[in-house]
Design a protein around this motif. Structure first.
Motif, mmCIF file in Angstrom:
data_model
loop_
_atom_site.group_PDB
_atom_site.id
_atom_site.type_symbol
_atom_site.label_atom_id
_atom_site.label_comp_id
_atom_site.label_asym_id
_atom_site.label_seq_id
_atom_site.Cartn_x
_atom_site.Cartn_y
_atom_site.Cartn_z
ATOM 1 N N ASN A 88 0.889 -1.160 0.000
ATOM 2 C CA ASN A 88 0.000 0.000 0.000
ATOM 3 C C ASN A 88 0.924 1.207 0.000
ATOM 4 O O ASN A 88 1.465 1.582 1.020
ATOM 5 C CB ASN A 88 -0.882 -0.044 1.258
ATOM 6 N N ASP A 89 1.143 1.810 -1.169
ATOM 7 C CA ASP A 89 2.278 2.708 -1.378
ATOM 8 C C ASP A 89 1.862 4.156 -1.580
ATOM 9 O O ASP A 89 1.479 4.547 -2.669
ATOM 10 C CB ASP A 89 3.063 2.203 -2.598
ATOM 11 N N GLY A 90 1.950 4.962 -0.550
ATOM 12 C CA GLY A 90 1.752 6.401 -0.697
ATOM 13 C C GLY A 90 0.441 6.916 -0.146
ATOM 14 O O GLY A 90 -0.470 6.169 0.185
ATOM 15 N N GLY A 91 0.364 8.239 -0.032
ATOM 16 C CA GLY A 91 -0.777 8.913 0.585
ATOM 17 C C GLY A 91 -2.096 8.723 -0.122
ATOM 18 O O GLY A 91 -3.157 8.898 0.473
ATOM 19 N N ASP A 92 -2.076 8.382 -1.409
ATOM 20 C CA ASP A 92 -3.320 8.152 -2.142
ATOM 21 C C ASP A 92 -3.729 6.687 -2.137
ATOM 22 O O ASP A 92 -4.720 6.315 -2.760
ATOM 23 C CB ASP A 92 -3.181 8.628 -3.587
ATOM 24 N N ALA A 93 -2.974 5.833 -1.444
ATOM 25 C CA ALA A 93 -3.281 4.404 -1.360
ATOM 26 C C ALA A 93 -4.067 4.150 -0.082
ATOM 27 O O ALA A 93 -3.602 4.439 1.017
ATOM 28 C CB ALA A 93 -1.990 3.588 -1.367
ATOM 29 N N LYS A 94 -5.273 3.610 -0.244
ATOM 30 C CA LYS A 94 -6.152 3.415 0.908
ATOM 31 C C LYS A 94 -6.785 2.022 0.886
ATOM 32 O O LYS A 94 -7.213 1.548 -0.154
ATOM 33 C CB LYS A 94 -7.257 4.467 0.912
ATOM 34 N N VAL A 95 -6.842 1.407 2.078
ATOM 35 C CA VAL A 95 -7.559 0.150 2.274
ATOM 36 C C VAL A 95 -8.563 0.429 3.372
ATOM 37 O O VAL A 95 -8.185 0.820 4.485
ATOM 38 C CB VAL A 95 -6.604 -0.995 2.671
ATOM 39 N N HIS A 96 -9.849 0.268 3.072
ATOM 40 C CA HIS A 96 -10.902 0.672 4.009
ATOM 41 C C HIS A 96 -11.967 -0.416 4.141
ATOM 42 O O HIS A 96 -12.438 -0.957 3.142
ATOM 43 C CB HIS A 96 -11.549 1.972 3.504
ATOM 44 N N ASN A 97 -12.317 -0.726 5.381
ATOM 45 C CA ASN A 97 -13.427 -1.620 5.685
ATOM 46 C C ASN A 97 -13.287 -2.988 5.005
ATOM 47 O O ASN A 97 -14.208 -3.475 4.369
ATOM 48 C CB ASN A 97 -14.759 -0.965 5.304
ATOM 49 N N CYS A 98 -12.116 -3.593 5.160
ATOM 50 C CA CYS A 98 -11.840 -4.904 4.565
ATOM 51 C C CYS A 98 -11.502 -5.903 5.666
ATOM 52 O O CYS A 98 -11.191 -5.507 6.788
ATOM 53 C CB CYS A 98 -10.661 -4.809 3.605
ATOM 54 N N TYR A 99 -11.543 -7.196 5.333
ATOM 55 C CA TYR A 99 -11.128 -8.196 6.310
ATOM 56 C C TYR A 99 -10.462 -9.375 5.608
ATOM 57 O O TYR A 99 -10.682 -9.629 4.430
ATOM 58 C CB TYR A 99 -12.299 -8.675 7.174
ATOM 59 N N SER A 100 -9.619 -10.068 6.401
ATOM 60 C CA SER A 100 -8.957 -11.262 5.889
ATOM 61 C C SER A 100 -9.020 -12.373 6.931
ATOM 62 O O SER A 100 -8.657 -12.163 8.088
ATOM 63 C CB SER A 100 -7.491 -10.962 5.554
ATOM 64 N N VAL A 101 -9.500 -13.528 6.495
ATOM 65 C CA VAL A 101 -9.524 -14.716 7.358
ATOM 66 C C VAL A 101 -8.715 -15.849 6.730
ATOM 67 O O VAL A 101 -8.632 -16.933 7.284
ATOM 68 C CB VAL A 101 -10.968 -15.189 7.653
ATOM 69 N N GLY A 102 -8.101 -15.581 5.594
ATOM 70 C CA GLY A 102 -7.283 -16.576 4.916
ATOM 71 C C GLY A 102 -5.881 -16.659 5.504
ATOM 72 O O GLY A 102 -5.470 -15.824 6.308
ATOM 73 N N THR A 103 -5.129 -17.660 5.073
ATOM 74 C CA THR A 103 -3.757 -17.854 5.517
ATOM 75 C C THR A 103 -2.823 -17.012 4.661
ATOM 76 O O THR A 103 -2.900 -17.047 3.433
ATOM 77 C CB THR A 103 -3.363 -19.337 5.383
ATOM 78 N N VAL A 104 -1.928 -16.256 5.313
ATOM 79 C CA VAL A 104 -0.971 -15.398 4.619
ATOM 80 C C VAL A 104 0.425 -15.751 5.125
ATOM 81 O O VAL A 104 0.681 -15.679 6.326
ATOM 82 C CB VAL A 104 -1.273 -13.908 4.871
ATOM 83 N N LYS A 105 1.329 -16.126 4.205
ATOM 84 C CA LYS A 105 2.687 -16.512 4.599
ATOM 85 C C LYS A 105 3.715 -15.867 3.686
ATOM 86 O O LYS A 105 3.523 -15.798 2.477
ATOM 87 C CB LYS A 105 2.856 -18.029 4.554
ATOM 88 N N GLY A 106 4.829 -15.429 4.309
ATOM 89 C CA GLY A 106 5.924 -14.842 3.552
ATOM 90 C C GLY A 106 7.165 -14.740 4.403
ATOM 91 O O GLY A 106 7.199 -15.229 5.538
ATOM 92 N N SER A 107 8.196 -14.069 3.871
ATOM 93 C CA SER A 107 9.463 -13.941 4.581
ATOM 94 C C SER A 107 9.638 -12.591 5.265
ATOM 95 O O SER A 107 10.150 -12.514 6.369
ATOM 96 C CB SER A 107 10.629 -14.143 3.609
#
Length: 181
Positions: A88-107
């Motif tokens: 989510n890169d910069g002042g114009d990037a917005k994530v609003h009213n979302c949800y995650s119940v899935g599996t997320v994996k990384g390094s």
């Protein structure tokens, strides 16, 4: 896409990015790269994998708004991996009213909602996630937004998120939601 908006989409399939090639980053269950438009009411149930900027909904949010979206799928990657947005890169990037119940994996830069909120300029608000659903390095668990090798607090600058079970969070107190762990 209508009026620069992606809406009411659902992914049940497998989205697999080519690994080892920087030209093939930005892997999302709904959109790879979001730049200047909006995504709303979209859901990922599929499996999404890649190297960098990998997410259930939008791989890389350069300057758009992601609203009312959800991830129920499995998301795996190396760097900048999230349930809703990988980056989510910069002042114009917005994530609003979302949800995650899935599996997320990384390094590194792994978050249940957003993998990396670059320089804390993007906004991630009113989002929820399943506690312990995101991890990096094996048994180390992430929160809503990831940092290089750790989790960002759920009420950090430009972040207003909570796990579904965190009744003590500021977001849960403000909205009257959450339960006991």
């Amino acid at each position: 896409v209508s009026n620069r908006t992606v809406y009411d989409c659902t992914n049940y399939g497998t989205v697999k990015g080519k690994t080892g090639d920087d030209d093939y980053k930005y892997i999302g269950g709904i959109v790879g790269k979001l730049d200047g438009y909006n995504v709303y009411n979209c859901v990922n149930f599929g499996t999404v994998s890649g190297d960098k900027c990998v997410a259930g909904v939008v791989g890389y949010n350069a300057s758009g708004t992601i609203t009312n979206c959800a991830n129920h799928g499995k998301v795996t990657g190396d760097n900048e991996v999230g349930g809703i947005a990988g980056s989510n890169d910069g002042g114009d990037a917005k994530v609003h009213n979302c949800y995650s119940v899935g599996t997320v994996k990384g390094s590194q830069y792994v978050g249940a909602v957003v993998g990396r909120n670059d320089d804390n300029k993007g906004y991630v608000d009113y989002c929820y996630y399943l506690k312990y659903s995101a991890s990096y390095g094996g048994d180390e668990y992430a929160k809503a937004v990831g940092a290089k090798k750790e989790a960002v607090d759920d009420d950090h600058k430009h972040v207003n998120c909570a796990s579904f079970t965190d009744a003590a969070s500021k977001l849960s107190r403000d909205t009257g939601t959450g339960g006991s762990n």
